[in-house]
Design a protein around this motif. Sequence first.
Motif, mmCIF file in Angstrom:
data_model
loop_
_atom_site.group_PDB
_atom_site.id
_atom_site.type_symbol
_atom_site.label_atom_id
_atom_site.label_comp_id
_atom_site.label_asym_id
_atom_site.label_seq_id
_atom_site.Cartn_x
_atom_site.Cartn_y
_atom_site.Cartn_z
ATOM 1 N N PRO A 110 -6.676 -6.532 -5.196
ATOM 2 C CA PRO A 110 -5.185 -7.550 -6.414
ATOM 3 C C PRO A 110 -3.835 -6.821 -5.139
ATOM 4 O O PRO A 110 -2.760 -6.820 -5.989
ATOM 5 N N PHE A 111 -4.036 -6.002 -4.722
ATOM 6 C CA PHE A 111 -2.991 -4.372 -4.175
ATOM 7 C C PHE A 111 -2.117 -5.548 -1.957
ATOM 8 O O PHE A 111 -4.063 -5.627 -2.043
ATOM 9 N N ASP A 112 -1.650 -6.194 -2.061
ATOM 10 C CA ASP A 112 -1.252 -6.992 -0.662
ATOM 11 C C ASP A 112 -0.306 -6.307 0.171
ATOM 12 O O ASP A 112 0.045 -5.301 -0.254
ATOM 13 N N LEU A 113 -0.050 -6.263 0.906
ATOM 14 C CA LEU A 113 0.755 -5.961 1.918
ATOM 15 C C LEU A 113 2.463 -6.123 1.774
ATOM 16 O O LEU A 113 2.838 -5.196 1.949
ATOM 17 N N PHE A 114 2.371 -7.750 1.505
ATOM 18 C CA PHE A 114 3.780 -7.830 1.088
ATOM 19 C C PHE A 114 2.708 -8.721 -0.964
ATOM 20 O O PHE A 114 2.287 -9.813 -0.376
ATOM 21 N N PRO A 115 3.265 -8.709 -1.675
ATOM 22 C CA PRO A 115 2.694 -8.427 -3.155
ATOM 23 C C PRO A 115 3.052 -9.690 -2.889
ATOM 24 O O PRO A 115 4.184 -10.699 -2.468
ATOM 25 N N LEU A 159 8.462 -17.016 -0.205
ATOM 26 C CA LEU A 159 7.868 -17.107 0.872
ATOM 27 C C LEU A 159 6.851 -15.779 1.842
ATOM 28 O O LEU A 159 5.904 -15.779 3.004
ATOM 29 N N VAL A 160 7.419 -14.797 1.783
ATOM 30 C CA VAL A 160 6.237 -13.465 2.494
ATOM 31 C C VAL A 160 5.429 -13.230 1.481
ATOM 32 O O VAL A 160 3.861 -12.664 2.305
ATOM 33 N N GLY A 161 4.846 -13.740 0.174
ATOM 34 C CA GLY A 161 4.326 -13.097 -0.619
ATOM 35 C C GLY A 161 2.742 -13.268 -0.144
ATOM 36 O O GLY A 161 2.272 -12.283 -0.113
ATOM 37 N N TYR A 162 2.537 -14.778 0.291
ATOM 38 C CA TYR A 162 1.616 -15.236 1.001
ATOM 39 C C TYR A 162 1.251 -15.373 1.933
ATOM 40 O O TYR A 162 0.200 -16.081 2.222
ATOM 41 N N SER A 163 1.746 -14.938 2.773
ATOM 42 C CA SER A 163 1.667 -15.113 4.415
ATOM 43 C C SER A 163 0.727 -14.283 4.744
ATOM 44 O O SER A 163 -0.466 -14.206 5.392
ATOM 45 N N ASP A 164 0.841 -12.884 4.052
ATOM 46 C CA ASP A 164 -0.335 -12.056 4.608
ATOM 47 C C ASP A 164 -2.147 -12.889 3.974
ATOM 48 O O ASP A 164 -2.542 -12.423 5.309
ATOM 49 N N ASP A 165 -2.040 -13.212 2.755
ATOM 50 C CA ASP A 165 -3.114 -14.099 2.176
ATOM 51 C C ASP A 165 -3.661 -15.389 3.349
ATOM 52 O O ASP A 165 -4.729 -15.556 3.233
#
Length: 124
Positions: free
Chosen positions: A73-78, A83-89
């Motif tokens: 549930p915790f990401d590098l970028f929530p 724009l960046v929220g889903y980039s790490d996913d």
Amino acid sequence: MNDSYYKNKEKIYDAEVLESSSLDENIIIKILIRAGRTIAKPALEVLEMALDPFTPTQVRVSLMAALAYLIMPFDLFPDFMPLVGYSDDFVALTAVLSIWSRYMTPSIRARAERKLNKLFPFIK
């Protein structure tokens, strides 16, 4: 239809309201099972790849790390950040797909298909 219909140039449509009892529940169940099967297939293939003794250890670790990151549930970028929220996913998913395409074998697919048929025996 009468002449007033053609004079007013209005279109009149007849509609029939279906009662929920008239819907075939089996159709809904079949749709849900097919959707579940479609979602479960790649997940089982990745699981079988991770369990396969011929899959290199570093590939297994990378695969599990990427999948764990996607599930956490915790990401590098929530995800709520624009724009960046889903980039790490997206990066983690790209890694999983890259590994999957490189190390997928017919035997892994066959084992996943057998498990899929046990989980969803009615729809193929």
